[in-house]
Design an enzyme around this catalytic site. Structure first.
Site, PDB file in Angstrom:
ATOM      1  N   ARG A  52       0.841  -1.203   0.000  1.00 61.75           N
ATOM      2  CA  ARG A  52       0.000   0.000   0.000  1.00 61.75           C
ATOM      3  C   ARG A  52       0.875   1.251   0.000  1.00 61.75           C
ATOM      4  NH1 ARG A  52      -1.894   1.559   4.651  1.00 61.75           N
ATOM      5  NH2 ARG A  52      -2.582  -0.507   5.294  1.00 61.75           N
ATOM      6  N   TYR A 105     -15.656  16.924 -16.250  1.00 64.00           N
ATOM      7  CA  TYR A 105     -16.007  15.502 -16.296  1.00 64.00           C
ATOM      8  C   TYR A 105     -17.133  15.184 -15.305  1.00 64.00           C
ATOM      9  CZ  TYR A 105     -15.431  10.464 -15.709  1.00 64.00           C
ATOM     10  OH  TYR A 105     -15.647   9.118 -15.616  1.00 64.00           O
ATOM     11  N   ASP A 177      -7.077  18.733 -14.335  1.00 60.21           N
ATOM     12  CA  ASP A 177      -7.242  17.411 -14.934  1.00 60.21           C
ATOM     13  C   ASP A 177      -6.707  17.504 -16.371  1.00 60.21           C
ATOM     14  OD1 ASP A 177      -8.232  15.125 -16.210  1.00 60.21           O
ATOM     15  OD2 ASP A 177     -10.023  15.060 -14.933  1.00 60.21           O
ATOM     16  N   LYS A 202      -7.176   6.421 -19.787  1.00 59.01           N
ATOM     17  CA  LYS A 202      -7.415   6.948 -21.128  1.00 59.01           C
ATOM     18  C   LYS A 202      -6.137   6.894 -21.968  1.00 59.01           C
ATOM     19  CE  LYS A 202     -11.299   7.562 -19.078  1.00 59.01           C
ATOM     20  NZ  LYS A 202     -11.765   8.814 -18.489  1.00 59.01           N
TER      21      LYS A 202
HETATM   22  C1  PLP Z   1     -12.309   9.172 -17.268  1.00 56.62           C
HETATM   23  C2  PLP Z   1     -11.996  10.484 -16.706  1.00 56.62           C
HETATM   24  C3  PLP Z   1     -11.802  10.635 -15.330  1.00 56.62           C
HETATM   25  C4  PLP Z   1     -11.993   9.506 -14.342  1.00 56.62           C
HETATM   26  O1  PLP Z   1     -11.018   8.538 -14.466  1.00 56.62           O
HETATM   27  P1  PLP Z   1     -11.262   6.990 -14.080  1.00 56.62           P
HETATM   28  O2  PLP Z   1      -9.956   6.372 -14.415  1.00 56.62           O
HETATM   29  O3  PLP Z   1     -12.405   6.519 -14.931  1.00 56.62           O
HETATM   30  O4  PLP Z   1     -11.596   6.944 -12.637  1.00 56.62           O
HETATM   31  C5  PLP Z   1     -11.450  11.884 -14.860  1.00 56.62           C
HETATM   32  N1  PLP Z   1     -11.302  12.934 -15.703  1.00 56.62           N
HETATM   33  C6  PLP Z   1     -11.486  12.819 -17.034  1.00 56.62           C
HETATM   34  C7  PLP Z   1     -11.301  14.014 -17.909  1.00 56.62           C
HETATM   35  C8  PLP Z   1     -11.837  11.598 -17.582  1.00 56.62           C
HETATM   36  O5  PLP Z   1     -12.041  11.502 -18.904  1.00 56.62           O
END
Ligand code: PLP
Length: 386
Positions: A52, A105, A177, A202
């Site tokens: 962890r 998001y 983000d 992604k």
């Molecule tokens: C998919 C996404 C998230 C969340 O990520 P997860 O890996 O699905 O938890 C956050 N911000 C953006 C812009 C995303 O496309």
């Protein structure tokens, strides 16, 4: 690798964070599938003791993303949402206020409004297209500014440098983000932001086979707080997942070039199609933030959103169901093309009035343009929109 910062991005994507001399000369980082590490004696300080808190596999990934984002400390989490949650908890306490960009998001919106707000944190959504709106809203209670650029799903940009300067003068950290752009196209820490987060699920993973989140900072005190949450709450990824994201990152530079090539061509093609009312892609000269995109991004990314001329769920369904190569799915950023109906999928958790306010209509489709042959992708869109 030492001296990472003297190397170019594509080289660091392959080498940063890993030294084969430390791992029996293995070219690829070994997957340390062990939850625990043995002490020789009581009180011995080990580099890794319990998974962890860290593993060698996770540490390589964390060092790699820190290098690519031009930061100093990287943190890996079990998902993008876990990374966002850790950053919010590391910076906010009950009674504090966070100012978040309005267009963001759906999962981040849900976390802010349904988890943080009930826990006593004030959440203010603002249109930050005009940086002056931030200056007017800052007060003593504001402890974090939350950005997303380009945004999901409407591909709006915010001026990261201008907003970071305003927040810095007020002593408020800025988190962003960077999932849509990736560090290949945009490096917010260089533009003045304090914290970068990713859904590595992604583009960084890039092959739709792993869920993982990342955060990067420069500041040591901020890093200590995020590490404390990471270890205390424990939303950490396993070594196999860290390995998959590292493997994905090795081809990030190549993949992003192809995503951008394909998306640029498809955006232009869609722009003159009669079944499409509007194309949202920062690379089009008609995009309201095109000049800003040229300043703060290397290229314009692989995501395109469209408003169909027929703004109905039936029309969106018809297009989505006829497509052969664009799978109807939530996610984005993989080598394969995908299409998303934001109103019911990625932003399904938003209230109807919030969707309406933001422009998340029934006839909105978000395309994640893959790295297939672009002629085949255009052919597919042509038959589906006919
Ligand atoms: C998919 C996404 C998230 C969340 O990520 P997860 O890996 O699905 O938890 C956050 N911000 C953006 C812009 C995303 O496309």
């Amino acid at each position: 690798m030492s001296d990472n910062n003297k190397l170019q991005f594509a080289t660091r994507a392959i080498h940063a964070g890993y030294d084969h001399h430390e791992h029996n000369r293995a070219v690829m980082p070994p997957i340390y599938q062990s939850s625990v590490f043995v002490h020789d004696r009581i009180g011995e300080a080990l580099p890794f003791a319990y998974a962890r808190s860290g593993t060698p596999t996770r540490e390589s990934l964390e060092a790699c993303i820190a290098s690519l984002e031009e930061g100093r400390h990287g943190f890996a989490f079990a998902s993008g949402m876990a990374a966002i949650d850790a950053v919010l908890r590391a910076t906010l306490s009950p009674g504090d206020e966070v100012i978040a960009v309005a267009d963001l998001y759906g999962g981040a919106w849900r976390l802010l409004t349904r988890v943080l707000e009930p826990a006593g944190i004030k959440v203010t959504f603002l249109d930050l297209g005009d940086p002056g709106n931030l200056a007017a809203a800052l007060s003593d209670t504001v402890k974090l500014v939350w950005l997303e650029s380009p945004s999901n799903p409407l591909l709006k940009l915010v001026d990261i440098s201008a907003l970071s300067r305003i927040a810095r003068e007020a002593g408020v950290p800025v988190a962003i983000d960077n999932t849509f752009a990736t560090p290949y196209l945009q490096r917010p820490l260089e533009l003045g932001a304090d914290i970068v987060v990713h859904s590595a699920t992604k583009y960084l993973g890039g092959h739709s086979d792993v869920l993982l989140g990342l955060a990067v900072v420069r500041d040591d005190a901020l890093a200590r707080r995020i590490r404390f949450i990471q270890n205390s709450a424990g939303a950490v990824p396993g070594p196999q997942d860290c390995f998959l994201v590292m493997r994905g990152i090795k081809t990030l530079a190549l993949r992003m070039e192809r995503h951008c090539d394909n998306a640029e061509k498809i955006a232009v093609w869609l722009d003159s199609h009669p079944a499409v009312e509007r194309v949202m892609y920062p690379g089009l000269a008609s995009h309201p933030d095109h000049a800003l995109a040229r300043r703060q991004m290397a290229r314009f990314g692989g995501i395109i959103s469209i408003y169909l001329a027929d703004d109905s769920r039936a029309a969106a369904s018809r297009v989505a169901e006829r497509l052969r190569f664009f799978g109807l799915a939530e996610s984005l950023g993989g080598v394969e093309s995908l299409i998303n109906h934001s109103a019911t999928m990625s932003h399904g958790s938003m209230t109807a009035s919030d969707k309406h306010r933001l422009g998340i209509r029934e006839g909105l489709l978000r395309l994640s343009v893959g790295i297939e042959d672009v002629a085949d992708l255009i052919g597919d869109l042509e038959q589906a929109l006919a």
